[in-house]
Scaffold this motif. Structure first.
Motif, PDB file in Angstrom:
ATOM      1  N   ARG A 144     -19.747  15.639  88.141  1.00 16.85           N
ATOM      2  CA  ARG A 144     -20.323  15.502  86.794  1.00 16.85           C
ATOM      3  C   ARG A 144     -21.852  15.564  86.839  1.00 16.85           C
ATOM      4  O   ARG A 144     -22.483  15.997  85.886  1.00 16.85           O
ATOM      5  CB  ARG A 144     -19.876  14.191  86.151  1.00 16.85           C
ATOM      6  N   GLU A 169     -13.025  20.247  95.502  1.00 16.26           N
ATOM      7  CA  GLU A 169     -12.843  19.409  96.684  1.00 16.26           C
ATOM      8  C   GLU A 169     -11.566  19.787  97.436  1.00 16.26           C
ATOM      9  O   GLU A 169     -11.566  19.893  98.673  1.00 16.26           O
ATOM     10  CB  GLU A 169     -12.803  17.935  96.279  1.00 16.26           C
ATOM     11  N   SER A 183     -16.585  11.997 101.772  1.00 22.50           N
ATOM     12  CA  SER A 183     -15.268  11.535 101.366  1.00 22.50           C
ATOM     13  C   SER A 183     -14.441  12.712 100.855  1.00 22.50           C
ATOM     14  O   SER A 183     -14.921  13.527 100.081  1.00 22.50           O
ATOM     15  CB  SER A 183     -15.411  10.478 100.265  1.00 22.50           C
ATOM     16  N   THR A 226     -18.308   9.179  97.984  1.00 22.71           N
ATOM     17  CA  THR A 226     -17.182   9.380  97.064  1.00 22.71           C
ATOM     18  C   THR A 226     -16.701  10.820  96.958  1.00 22.71           C
ATOM     19  O   THR A 226     -15.666  11.070  96.363  1.00 22.71           O
ATOM     20  CB  THR A 226     -17.527   8.857  95.657  1.00 22.71           C
ATOM     21  N   ALA A 254     -15.707  13.087  92.681  1.00 23.92           N
ATOM     22  CA  ALA A 254     -16.292  11.932  92.004  1.00 23.92           C
ATOM     23  C   ALA A 254     -17.727  12.153  91.550  1.00 23.92           C
ATOM     24  O   ALA A 254     -18.210  11.441  90.670  1.00 23.92           O
ATOM     25  CB  ALA A 254     -16.224  10.710  92.914  1.00 23.92           C
ATOM     26  N   THR A 255     -18.424  13.141  92.122  1.00 30.51           N
ATOM     27  CA  THR A 255     -19.842  13.328  91.798  1.00 30.51           C
ATOM     28  C   THR A 255     -20.135  14.632  91.053  1.00 30.51           C
ATOM     29  O   THR A 255     -21.278  14.864  90.669  1.00 30.51           O
ATOM     30  CB  THR A 255     -20.708  13.281  93.077  1.00 30.51           C
ATOM     31  N   ALA A 266     -14.541  16.421  85.760  1.00 32.96           N
ATOM     32  CA  ALA A 266     -13.949  15.813  86.953  1.00 32.96           C
ATOM     33  C   ALA A 266     -12.819  16.668  87.521  1.00 32.96           C
ATOM     34  O   ALA A 266     -12.676  16.783  88.744  1.00 32.96           O
ATOM     35  CB  ALA A 266     -13.452  14.414  86.632  1.00 32.96           C
TER      36      ALA A 266
END
Length: 153
Positions: A98, A111, A66, A91, A95-96, A104
């Motif tokens: 962390r 990303e 994603s 996600t 989103a991942t 974030a």
């Protein structure tokens, strides 16, 4: 943090393209980082697939991530982001992130840069995290940072 809790530290940076990433990865290897401590995440291309095969001695299979679309993702950082729920592909990085000890907003930056064609490189090493950060900065790893211990953010 409990003494028996495993501490995993990742250092992450995004290189502008495969040529810069290859120079950075070679410099990390010269500093003693092994291929099994290194990770690569990038939009899928023949050049990225070749880079992963050369630098990590790993075969590549495009995966849908994603925020990136068809991507190449290999190494311990990818396993940490994936988690037990397979969240990485579903996600994305933001989103991942962390799960690897980053905030974030760091994940959003990683990303975005990767989606624009950058090559995200991760290094798993607590003892030499500062060395990995220095090498990434010296070889063009943009927004390079050291994550916190798992569970601290």
């Amino acid at each position: 943090m409990a003494e028996n809790e495993e501490r995993i530290i990742f250092t992450v940076g995004v290189f502008q393209d495969t040529a810069w990433a290859e120079r950075g990865l070679e410099a990390l290897k010269r500093r003693g980082f092994t291929a099994d401590s290194l990770s690569i995440v990038a939009k899928h291309s023949p050049a990225v697939a070749e880079l992963v095969e050369r630098a990590l001695a790993a075969e590549t299979t495009p995966v849908d991530v994603s925020g990136l679309g068809s991507a190449v993702a290999s190494g311990p950082l990818v396993a940490a982001l994936q988690g037990a729920d397979g969240g990485f592909g579903k996600t994305g990085i933001a989103a991942t992130i962390r799960r690897a000890g980053f905030q974030a907003h760091d994940g959003f930056i990683f990303e975005t840069l990767t989606a624009r064609g950058g090559v995200l490189v991760g290094v798993e090493s607590e003892a030499l995290a500062a060395d990995a950060l220095t090498v990434m900065h010296a070889y063009g790893g943009g927004n390079a940072a050291i994550g916190a211990w798992t569970g601290r953010v």
